[in-house]
Design an enzyme around this catalytic site. Sequence first.
Site, PDB file in Angstrom:
ATOM      1  N   TYR A  53       0.843  -1.200   0.000  1.00 31.29           N
ATOM      2  CA  TYR A  53       0.000   0.000   0.000  1.00 31.29           C
ATOM      3  C   TYR A  53       0.882   1.255   0.000  1.00 31.29           C
ATOM      4  CZ  TYR A  53      -3.841   3.174   0.906  1.00 31.29           C
ATOM      5  OH  TYR A  53      -4.758   4.196   0.790  1.00 31.29           O
ATOM      6  N   SER A 104      -6.358   0.800  -4.599  1.00 30.79           N
ATOM      7  CA  SER A 104      -6.485   2.233  -4.348  1.00 30.79           C
ATOM      8  C   SER A 104      -5.114   2.898  -4.470  1.00 30.79           C
ATOM      9  CB  SER A 104      -7.120   2.468  -2.971  1.00 30.79           C
ATOM     10  OG  SER A 104      -7.576   3.792  -2.839  1.00 30.79           O
ATOM     11  N   ASP A 147     -17.553   3.289  -8.374  1.00 34.08           N
ATOM     12  CA  ASP A 147     -16.524   3.772  -7.458  1.00 34.08           C
ATOM     13  C   ASP A 147     -16.466   5.293  -7.546  1.00 34.08           C
ATOM     14  OD1 ASP A 147     -14.291   4.349  -5.945  1.00 34.08           O
ATOM     15  OD2 ASP A 147     -13.074   2.724  -6.761  1.00 34.08           O
ATOM     16  N   HIS A 197     -15.876   1.232  -4.273  1.00 34.02           N
ATOM     17  CA  HIS A 197     -14.454   1.152  -3.958  1.00 34.02           C
ATOM     18  C   HIS A 197     -14.097  -0.112  -3.185  1.00 34.02           C
ATOM     19  CE1 HIS A 197     -10.582   3.080  -4.021  1.00 34.02           C
ATOM     20  NE2 HIS A 197     -10.453   3.032  -2.710  1.00 34.02           N
TER      21      HIS A 197
END
Length: 715
Positions: free
Chosen positions: A480, A560, A644, A679
Site C-alpha cells: 500500500y 487504491s 466507485d 471502492h
Amino acid sequence: MKKLIAFAVVTGILQSCETTQTKKSSPLEYPITKKVDTVDTYFGTEIKDPYRWLEDDRSEETAQWVKAQNEVTFNYLDKIPFRDQLKQRLENLWNYEKITAPFKEAGYTYYYKNDGLQDQYVLYRKKDGTDEEEVFLDPNTFSKDGTTSLSGISFSKSGKLAAYSISEGGSDWRKIIVLDAIKNEIVEDTLIDVKFSGISWLADKGFYYSSYDKPEGSELSAKTDQHKLYYHELGTSQSEDQLIFGGTEEEKHRYVGGSVTEDDHFLIISASVATSGNKLFIKDLTKDNAPLVPIIETTESDTYVLENVDSKLYLVTNLNAPNRKIVTVDASNPRPENWKDFIAETENVLSPSTGSGYIFAEYMIDAVSNVKQYNYDGRLVREVALPGLGSIGGFSSKKEAEEIYYSFTNYNTPGTTYKFDPETGNSEVYWKPEIDFNAQDYTSEQVFYTSKDGTKVPMIITYKKGIKRNGKNPTILYGYGGFNISLTPSFSTSRAVWMEQGGVYAVPNLRGGGEYGKEWHVAGTKMQKQNVFDDFIAAAEYLIEKGYTSSDYLAISGGSNGGLLVGATMTQRPELMKVALPAVGVLDMLRYHTFTAGAGWAYDYGTAQDNKEMFEYLLGYSPVHNVKAGVEYPATLITTGDHDDRVVPAHSFKFAAELQEKQRGDNPVLIRIETNAGHGAGTPVSKTIEQYADIFGFALFNMGYSTLPSEKSNN
C-alpha cells in the site's frame, strides 16, 4: 495472473477512424478504443489525453466500452481450467460462522453475525437476561442483489434510538434511517445525500452528520470540496437541519466531522483540507449560544479528543511528536501552549482507546501490537498479555462497562474475540471460529530488507511449512504505502486459499504508511513518493534473491493507493514480475484531484498545478502516462467498480486502454469491471468470492499452471 484464445468484440459505437488497435501479433483482440484529440498544457508542456472521453461515466459510449471489455475479460477467465475449483474452495473455506464482539444498549446486547456465505453481516440482539436471539437489521434484505450495505449505526445516549446509514451499489453517498430501537421501527423520513460522515447523537434529541452539496454533473465523479457539518433534530425535515460548520469561505474544508463527548458536555469539530492534518474546535453544549473555541487552528498536526472528564480534555496529537502522544488541557483554555504531557511520545507509534474508565495505549512495534493499560491519572496499571504476535482491535467501550472485548489475528490465525477484565487483566476466549484451515501448517516470518537508498524495511512473509526455496513458489507481493495507513498482520480467507496452493504471501511495510509514525509517512509523499516504489521493488528483489520465488512466479497486488503502487512498479520494472493486479487504482496522477474528493489527497501526492517541479515529478511516475509502446508488460488484470466514486473508474479505464494499445508480446491485459459496485466497502460476499477466484486463477494461469499447484507440486 497458454495459449490464449482470440475473442474479438467490436461494437459500432466504439469504432472510429481515429482508433488504434492492439498489435496484431497479440492472440487477444481487445475492444477498439477510440482516441480523441484532447491536450492539456502544464507549465508550457503539452500532454495528450486521448482517452479523456472515458471519464464520462454517464455516457452510453462509456457503458458500451465497459460491456465490451467485460466480454473479453470474462471470455478469457471462463477458459481458466481451475477457476471453478478455486471458487468452490473459497466458498467452502468462507462458509463458517463469524461473530463480532458484542456491545450493550438499553438492556440489549447487540452483535453482528454472518452464518457463512451471507452477502452482508446481520445485526442481531438479545434482551438482557435471555438467550433469545432476534434480527435487528438484516442488510441482505435491503436489495435483491445484495449490493446495498449497512455502512454504520449509532445509538442515542439512552440506547432507545438508533440511526444507521446505508450505501447503495458501493457508493460513498449514504442515506440515514432513524429507528425507535426498542420497537425496531422507523420513526421519521430518511436523510439523503450524506457523504464521508459519522453519526453523533446529542442525548436523544438529534444527531450531527456531515455532507457536501450535491455536485453538478455526475454524482459519481464530479468534484466535491466543501464539507459541511449539520445538526438534525428529531421530528423535523432534513431541509430544516441546522448548518453548524462549513458554510462560509473561511470555514471551507474538504473533510469536516463533529462528535459529541460521552457526557453530552462538548461538541468537537475537526476540519481538514487533506487526508492528513486537521484543525480542531470545541463548543460547550451545556451553555446557550456558547462560542466555537479553537483548540488548534493550523493543519500541521493530526489532533483529536480521546476523552474528557468534566472540563479536562485528553488529546491525542502528533504535534511535535511524530509517533503521537496524549496530552491534557482544560476546555476553558485549550490552546497548545497549555497542553501537558500525559503519556509521552515513545519510539513506537501510539493508537489509544478508552473503555471501562481506563485508557488503553496500543503501540505498534514493527507492525505488531503491544497494549498498555493506564488509569485517568496517568498511572500504568499493566501491560496487557496478548495471545501472541499479531494485531488487536477493540479495547473500547463505554465508561461504565464492566468488561471489554478485543480481537486478535495474524496472517495465519483466524480472528478470535476475547473478553478482557479491566480490573484483573485476565483475558478469556469469547468466540473462536470453527474454520476448515489448520493454522499450525503455516508460518509467518518477519524479515528486514534494504531499499534502494539504504533504508531498512520490514516485511512479513507467510507460507505453508515445508515449501522449498527453489524460486518456483507462486507468490503475491501485496503493498500500500501511503496516507499514514499501517498494514498489520491479519487473517484472510482468500489468502488462506492462496497459501493452500503452496503460495507465498508477502507484505512489506513501505514508506508512506504509518508503521513508524509521521516521519515514515512523510518519507513516502510528494517529491519522495518514489521511495515507496523503490521499497516495493526492493521487496520483490529480496523474495527473488532468497529463493522464495522468481520473476516467472511473482504477482504484485494492491488497491487504491496500492493500485498506484502496482501501476508505477509495473511500468518502471515490467520484467520484475509475471503478473500485475492493480485494483481500483489512482493511475492518472495529473488529473486525480479533479474528481470527487481527490483534491484531499494532495498532502500525499501534490498536484500537477502546484508548480513545474511537482508536475514533472508526477508525470515521471504516473502510470497512465508511462506506458510505452513496444514494451512487454506483465500479464495484467485491472479491477475496478463502475460505481466507485472515491477513485473513479476512469483511472483504470484509461490505464487499460494505454496498455492494450502498446503491449508487446502475448501477455494479456484485461480489465474486470464490477457493475453496481464501488471502492470495495460493503461488497457482497458472493461477489468477493468471484473476484478472488478470477484474480487467483488469472495469476496462476499466467504463471504457467494448467492444474492447481496443490494437485501437482512443482517443488
